[in-house]
Scaffold this active site. Structure first.
Site, short mmCIF file in Angstrom:
data_model
loop_
_atom_site.label_atom_id
_atom_site.label_comp_id
_atom_site.label_asym_id
_atom_site.label_seq_id
_atom_site.Cartn_x
_atom_site.Cartn_y
_atom_site.Cartn_z
N ASP A 185 35.23 45.07 45.06
CA ASP A 185 36.58 44.72 44.61
C ASP A 185 36.55 43.52 43.67
O ASP A 185 35.66 42.67 43.75
CB ASP A 185 37.44 44.41 45.85
CG ASP A 185 38.93 44.48 45.54
OD1 ASP A 185 39.30 44.99 44.46
OD2 ASP A 185 39.73 44.03 46.39
N ASN A 195 43.91 54.94 45.00
CA ASN A 195 43.74 54.43 43.63
C ASN A 195 44.37 55.34 42.57
O ASN A 195 44.56 54.92 41.42
CB ASN A 195 42.25 54.20 43.31
CG ASN A 195 41.65 52.98 43.99
OD1 ASN A 195 40.48 52.95 44.35
ND2 ASN A 195 42.45 51.93 44.17
N ARG A 216 40.51 42.67 54.07
CA ARG A 216 41.02 43.94 54.62
C ARG A 216 40.05 45.07 54.35
O ARG A 216 39.14 44.97 53.53
CB ARG A 216 42.41 44.25 54.08
CG ARG A 216 42.50 44.29 52.57
CD ARG A 216 43.89 44.70 52.08
NE ARG A 216 43.99 44.55 50.65
CZ ARG A 216 44.47 43.48 50.02
NH1 ARG A 216 44.95 42.47 50.69
NH2 ARG A 216 44.48 43.43 48.70
C1 IPE Z 1 39.56 49.16 47.54
O1 IPE Z 1 39.98 48.28 46.56
C2 IPE Z 1 39.07 50.43 46.89
C3 IPE Z 1 37.84 50.33 46.13
C4 IPE Z 1 37.08 49.27 46.03
C5 IPE Z 1 37.44 51.55 45.48
P1 IPE Z 1 41.51 48.18 46.14
O2 IPE Z 1 41.61 47.13 45.11
O3 IPE Z 1 42.03 49.52 45.79
O4 IPE Z 1 42.20 47.72 47.51
P2 IPE Z 1 43.55 46.96 47.78
O5 IPE Z 1 44.62 47.67 47.03
O6 IPE Z 1 43.37 45.56 47.27
O7 IPE Z 1 43.73 46.99 49.25
C1 IPE Z 2 37.71 47.48 42.34
O1 IPE Z 2 38.26 46.55 41.46
C2 IPE Z 2 37.43 48.80 41.66
C3 IPE Z 2 38.33 49.89 42.04
C4 IPE Z 2 39.24 49.84 42.96
C5 IPE Z 2 38.19 51.13 41.30
P1 IPE Z 2 39.81 46.46 41.22
O2 IPE Z 2 40.16 47.33 40.05
O3 IPE Z 2 40.56 46.74 42.46
O4 IPE Z 2 39.97 44.93 40.79
P2 IPE Z 2 41.16 43.95 41.21
O5 IPE Z 2 41.27 43.99 42.69
O6 IPE Z 2 42.38 44.47 40.53
O7 IPE Z 2 40.71 42.63 40.69
MG MG Z 3 41.23 45.57 43.97
#
Ligand code: IPE
Ligand code: IPE
Ligand code: MG
Length: 242
Positions: free
Chosen positions: A10, A58, A184
């Site tokens: 993340d 996502n 989380r």
């Molecule tokens: C979790 O990250 C999913 C992946 C890393 C693929 P998200 O960025 O989607 O999670 P939330 O929305 O912060 O919980």
């Molecule tokens: C995780 O990085 C990758 C995916 C969920 C695909 P994020 O895209 O969630 O990055 P933040 O949380 O917005 O910084």
């Molecule tokens: Mg994220």
């Protein structure tokens, strides 16, 4: 050392935003971090690495980000398949794969088949993965098998249930790493993480490197895993005997 490491990758978007770049650049940089992490885990004798690449939630992101990610998965897989094969990595994709673009599905099938017999690290990429969906699918399969007389419902136990999960045959993760400081699970491996040790780091995923992985492993090694029992040391067991 943990046998199985799971990672919620993340912070790609925040990494890019902090540099005044579009979010997509963060995803691109995230791929490099994943490639490095996979090699380190393989070199350090970790047997399985499960990475969360795209969740069932996502899809709710803007369409251009979703299609960028799908194209990125395709390009990376195409480009890396030869080296994965050479490095004896066994790659699998866990999730509802039928909802992915057809070209990506074909590549996933090819990569899975070409590396199926490899004896190196098990590399599981969770793509369109949701823990709840996985549990519902498992329940559905068991209900169907019960309804057509294949199994006796009274014999369904944790072992039978986990054999219906996408991770069947893999030991549960010992260590869960989440980057970018979020405390989380975000619908990741809800069943399998029952007794995983959790390491949350402030490091944003594209910055995750050997030092960050080492930090996570040292943290893991400092934990006392009790699995609901009591901590036993040699002196404890002597006390019990005497
Ligand atoms: C979790 O990250 C999913 C992946 C890393 C693929 P998200 O960025 O989607 O999670 P939330 O929305 O912060 O919980
Ligand atoms: C995780 O990085 C990758 C995916 C969920 C695909 P994020 O895209 O969630 O990055 P933040 O949380 O917005 O910084
Ligand atoms: Mg994220």
């Amino acid at each position: 050392m943990p046998t199985h490491v799971a990672i919620i990758m993340d912070g790609n978007g925040r990494w890019a935003q902090a540099r005044g770049l579009p979010r997509m650049m963060g995803h691109r940089a995230g791929v490099e971090a994943l490639k490095k992490t996979l090699r380190l885990c393989n070199d350090w004798g970790i047997k399985a690495l499960t990475a969360y690449a795209f969740s069932t939630e996502n899809w709710s992101r803007p369409g251009d980000e979703v299609s960028f990610l799908m194209t990125l998965f395709e390009r990376v897989l195409q480009k890396e398949l030869d080296s994965l094969e050479k490095e004896k990595v066994r790659i699998r994709f866990l999730g509802d794969l039928e909802a992915l673009p057809k070209r990506l599905q074909r590549l996933i099938n090819e990569a899975t088949e070409r590396t199926a017999l490899n004896k190196g690290i098990h590399f599981n990429v969770c793509t369109n993965y949701g823990g709840r969906r996985e549990l519902v699918q498992a329940a559905k399969k068991l209900a169907e098998r019960s309804a057509n007389g294949e199994i006796d419902p009274s014999l369904i136990d944790e072992h039978v249930f986990s054999a219906e999960l996408l991770t069947a045959g893999e030991v549960d993760p010992d260590l869960l790493i989440r980057t970018s400081g979020e405390n989380r699970i975000s619908n990741f491996l809800l069943w399998q993480l029952a007794y995983a040790e959790i390491h949350v780091t402030e490091v944003l995923w594209p910055d995750f490197d050997a030092a960050a992985l080492k930090q996570a492993l040292i943290d893991y090694q400092s934990r006392c895993r009790r699995f609901g029992g009591l901590k036993t040391t040699v002196s404890d067991s002597n006390e019990i005997i005497s």
